[in-house]
Design a protein around this motif. Structure first.
Motif, short mmCIF file in Angstrom:
data_model
loop_
_atom_site.label_atom_id
_atom_site.label_comp_id
_atom_site.label_asym_id
_atom_site.label_seq_id
_atom_site.Cartn_x
_atom_site.Cartn_y
_atom_site.Cartn_z
N THR A 237 0.96 -1.23 0.11
CA THR A 237 -0.09 0.00 0.01
C THR A 237 0.82 1.37 0.14
OG1 THR A 237 -1.89 -1.11 1.26
CG2 THR A 237 -1.85 1.23 1.23
N LEU A 238 0.65 2.01 -0.77
CA LEU A 238 1.32 3.28 -1.03
C LEU A 238 0.78 4.43 -0.40
CD1 LEU A 238 3.77 5.19 -2.19
CD2 LEU A 238 2.63 5.27 -4.41
N THR A 239 0.97 5.08 0.44
CA THR A 239 0.47 6.40 0.97
C THR A 239 1.30 7.58 0.92
OG1 THR A 239 -0.84 5.08 2.56
CG2 THR A 239 -0.72 7.54 2.87
N PRO A 240 1.12 8.47 -0.09
CA PRO A 240 2.39 9.63 -0.29
C PRO A 240 2.12 10.44 0.85
CG PRO A 240 0.08 9.82 -1.45
CD PRO A 240 0.02 8.66 -1.08
N HIS A 241 3.21 11.17 1.27
CA HIS A 241 3.39 12.00 2.33
C HIS A 241 3.00 13.39 1.65
CE1 HIS A 241 5.39 14.94 4.92
NE2 HIS A 241 5.41 14.03 5.84
N GLU A 242 2.54 14.32 2.12
CA GLU A 242 2.18 15.40 1.75
C GLU A 242 3.33 16.25 0.75
OE1 GLU A 242 0.46 19.03 0.19
OE2 GLU A 242 -0.45 17.12 0.96
N ASN A 243 4.52 16.01 1.52
CA ASN A 243 5.75 16.56 0.77
C ASN A 243 5.96 16.11 -0.69
OD1 ASN A 243 8.01 18.45 0.89
ND2 ASN A 243 9.19 16.61 0.97
N ASP A 244 5.45 14.78 -0.73
CA ASP A 244 5.47 14.07 -2.25
C ASP A 244 4.74 14.98 -3.14
OD1 ASP A 244 7.26 11.84 -1.20
OD2 ASP A 244 5.16 10.83 -0.48
N LEU A 245 3.66 14.92 -2.82
CA LEU A 245 2.65 16.14 -3.39
C LEU A 245 2.89 17.22 -3.67
CD1 LEU A 245 -0.86 14.71 -2.01
CD2 LEU A 245 0.19 13.88 -4.00
N ALA A 246 3.72 17.92 -2.75
CA ALA A 246 4.25 19.41 -2.76
C ALA A 246 5.34 19.22 -3.77
CB ALA A 246 4.79 19.94 -1.51
N MET A 247 6.46 18.35 -3.82
CA MET A 247 7.28 18.20 -4.75
C MET A 247 6.72 18.13 -6.23
SD MET A 247 10.32 16.25 -2.72
CE MET A 247 9.61 14.78 -2.84
N GLY A 248 5.59 17.38 -6.27
CA GLY A 248 5.16 17.30 -7.55
C GLY A 248 4.64 18.73 -8.25
N ARG A 249 3.88 19.45 -7.30
CA ARG A 249 3.34 20.75 -7.67
C ARG A 249 4.52 21.62 -7.85
NH1 ARG A 249 -0.24 19.25 -3.29
NH2 ARG A 249 1.15 20.43 -1.74
N PHE A 250 5.66 21.50 -7.23
CA PHE A 250 6.68 22.41 -7.57
C PHE A 250 7.45 21.83 -8.87
CE2 PHE A 250 11.38 22.76 -7.64
CZ PHE A 250 11.64 24.22 -7.18
N LEU A 251 7.50 20.74 -9.41
CA LEU A 251 8.06 20.62 -10.54
C LEU A 251 7.05 20.95 -11.50
CD1 LEU A 251 9.26 16.68 -9.97
CD2 LEU A 251 10.68 18.82 -10.57
N ILE A 252 5.61 20.90 -11.46
CA ILE A 252 4.71 21.31 -12.45
C ILE A 252 4.98 22.83 -12.46
CG2 ILE A 252 2.29 21.59 -12.89
CD1 ILE A 252 1.90 18.86 -11.27
N ASP A 253 5.07 23.52 -11.63
CA ASP A 253 5.27 24.96 -11.62
C ASP A 253 6.52 25.30 -12.46
OD1 ASP A 253 2.79 25.53 -10.27
OD2 ASP A 253 3.76 25.76 -8.58
N ARG A 254 7.58 24.60 -12.13
CA ARG A 254 8.88 24.95 -12.61
C ARG A 254 8.76 24.72 -14.27
NH1 ARG A 254 8.54 26.08 -8.16
NH2 ARG A 254 7.57 27.82 -9.45
N SER A 255 7.99 23.39 -14.54
CA SER A 255 7.84 23.01 -15.89
C SER A 255 6.99 24.10 -16.64
CB SER A 255 7.35 21.56 -16.09
OG SER A 255 8.01 20.69 -15.33
N ALA A 256 5.89 24.63 -15.93
CA ALA A 256 5.27 25.59 -16.81
C ALA A 256 5.96 26.93 -17.02
CB ALA A 256 4.04 25.89 -15.98
N GLU A 257 6.92 27.38 -15.94
CA GLU A 257 7.62 28.46 -16.17
C GLU A 257 8.65 28.04 -17.23
OE1 GLU A 257 9.73 29.10 -12.54
OE2 GLU A 257 7.91 29.53 -11.51
N ILE A 258 9.21 27.10 -17.62
CA ILE A 258 10.24 26.52 -18.62
C ILE A 258 9.26 26.83 -20.19
CG2 ILE A 258 11.40 24.76 -20.05
CD1 ILE A 258 12.22 23.96 -16.71
N LEU A 259 8.12 26.30 -20.15
CA LEU A 259 7.34 26.28 -21.37
C LEU A 259 7.07 27.79 -21.69
CD1 LEU A 259 5.11 23.20 -20.61
CD2 LEU A 259 6.80 23.57 -22.33
N GLU A 260 6.51 28.45 -20.82
CA GLU A 260 6.08 29.89 -20.95
C GLU A 260 7.51 30.84 -21.24
OE1 GLU A 260 4.54 30.71 -17.20
OE2 GLU A 260 2.47 29.81 -17.89
#
Length: 120
Positions: A7-30
């Motif tokens: 069973t995998l239960t992600p820590h809130e920090n796992d999700l926060a790191m994912g959001r961080f990567l999404i934001d940085r990727s969006a900045e690169i694309l823009e």
């Protein structure tokens, strides 16, 4: 015969790191001129993930790589890296089996070196 249940239960920090990567990727694309960028933030871990590569590049020249062909650090004699870091780019498919095969190769070399040292 019992079957393992994982069973995998992600820590809130796992999700926060994912959001961080999404934001940085969006900045690169823009910055590259994208006119429409849609950020999709995960609220759970689904099995989809990104596989980072190239952070500890493998090569013959210590000036352009971190690891030698055996995945041993050029500057730290007893440090081996066997994740996706030695590979300069990702493949077209999930790299898990390639990473596992390379880890096995490196482990065999480490074990063979220890065996030789214990006999000498």
């Amino acid at each position: 015969m019992p079957v393992a249940r994982i069973t995998l239960t992600p820590h809130e920090n796992d999700l926060a790191m994912g959001r961080f990567l999404i934001d940085r990727s969006a900045e690169i694309l823009e910055a590259a001129g994208a006119t429409s960028v849609q950020k999709v933030y995960p609220d759970r871990i689904t099995g989809n993930c990104s596989h980072q590569h190239g952070t500890t590049r493998m090569g013959d020249d210590p000036a352009t790589s971190v690891l030698d062909r055996g995945c041993r650090a050029h500057t730290v004699s007893n440090l081996f890296v066997v994740d996706g870091g030695p590979f300069p780019t990702g493949t077209g498919a999930n790299p898990t089996l390639t990473i596992m095969a390379n880890a096995w190769r490196v482990a065999e070399r480490i074990a063979a070196g220890r065996d030789a040292a214990s006999r000498g």
